[in-house]
Scaffold this motif. Sequence first.
Motif, PDB file in Angstrom:
ATOM      1  N   UNK A 127      43.336  -3.220 -41.840  1.00 19.02           N
ATOM      2  CA  UNK A 127      43.856  -4.541 -41.487  1.00 19.02           C
ATOM      3  C   UNK A 127      44.304  -4.674 -40.042  1.00 19.02           C
ATOM      4  N   UNK A 128      44.104  -3.650 -39.248  1.00 19.07           N
ATOM      5  CA  UNK A 128      44.588  -3.618 -37.860  1.00 19.07           C
ATOM      6  C   UNK A 128      43.914  -4.643 -36.965  1.00 19.07           C
ATOM      7  N   UNK A 129      44.705  -5.262 -36.099  1.00 14.82           N
ATOM      8  CA  UNK A 129      44.206  -6.093 -35.007  1.00 14.82           C
ATOM      9  C   UNK A 129      45.096  -5.813 -33.803  1.00 14.82           C
ATOM     10  N   UNK A 130      44.533  -5.186 -32.771  1.00 17.54           N
ATOM     11  CA  UNK A 130      45.292  -4.855 -31.561  1.00 17.54           C
ATOM     12  C   UNK A 130      44.454  -5.213 -30.340  1.00 17.54           C
ATOM     13  N   UNK A 131      45.127  -5.764 -29.336  1.00 15.07           N
ATOM     14  CA  UNK A 131      44.426  -6.164 -28.120  1.00 15.07           C
ATOM     15  C   UNK A 131      45.176  -5.671 -26.904  1.00 15.07           C
ATOM     16  N   UNK A 132      44.448  -5.067 -25.971  1.00 11.14           N
ATOM     17  CA  UNK A 132      45.053  -4.617 -24.722  1.00 11.14           C
ATOM     18  C   UNK A 132      45.342  -5.816 -23.829  1.00 11.14           C
ATOM     19  N   UNK A 133      46.411  -5.691 -23.062  1.00  7.19           N
ATOM     20  CA  UNK A 133      46.760  -6.692 -22.056  1.00  7.19           C
ATOM     21  C   UNK A 133      46.938  -5.951 -20.739  1.00  7.19           C
ATOM     22  N   UNK A 168      44.503 -16.312 -33.520  1.00 11.06           N
ATOM     23  CA  UNK A 168      44.807 -16.975 -34.795  1.00 11.06           C
ATOM     24  C   UNK A 168      45.398 -16.011 -35.819  1.00 11.06           C
ATOM     25  N   UNK A 169      45.073 -14.729 -35.707  1.00  8.99           N
ATOM     26  CA  UNK A 169      45.547 -13.743 -36.664  1.00  8.99           C
ATOM     27  C   UNK A 169      46.628 -12.838 -36.084  1.00  8.99           C
ATOM     28  N   UNK A 170      47.258 -13.315 -35.003  1.00 11.52           N
ATOM     29  CA  UNK A 170      48.420 -12.648 -34.402  1.00 11.52           C
ATOM     30  C   UNK A 170      48.185 -11.158 -34.146  1.00 11.52           C
TER      31      UNK A 170
END
Length: 192
Positions: A127-133, A168-170
């Motif tokens: 279920x992971x959602x991670x984004x680099x900034x 949308x999925x935080x």
Amino acid sequence: MVRAVGIVLAAGAGSRFGGPKALARAEDGTPWVEIACRTLLDGGCQDVVVTLGAGADEAGPLVPGWAGTAVVPDWVDGASASLRAGLAAAAGTSADVAVITLVDLPDLPSAAVRRMLGPDGGVLGAGTLRRAVHDGRPGHPVVVGRRHWEAIAAAVTGDKGAADYLRAHAATVVDCTDLGGGQDVDRRDRGR
């Protein structure tokens, strides 16, 4: 420990660059696709897949033999076609998460991939959602759990990636500014 597959999106024509970035090389002659694959492998991915479209015949031999390729026949449709092909190839692995990056980030360090995956895989899962900034701007790598692969593939269109889906999925934001390498290369004077 979580199992990760790396996906290098490299199917585009590179119109601003002057040709397919999958064919670009660093000053020392190392192909960008090889650099991206090594970054993912060294960062903790057990498998790596490169999506190829424009210039696929010439780019294929530049992909390390230990990495897989996914040819994107509809690459002219934009980044969404490359992402869909990469996720479809990832589905053929036993990975729990996909770590997605771009071929035109030759300065991205493997430390960014490790940070995105967390120590020993952290608490990542399907279920992971991670984004680099980087410097406050969303970028790559992006980590997407298997549970999201089909939904993302269905949601992306045209030359857009998964940014809207991640928002949308935080998706969890992970600051990688201090590691550098988050700026994509759009001008030929950075490649050979």
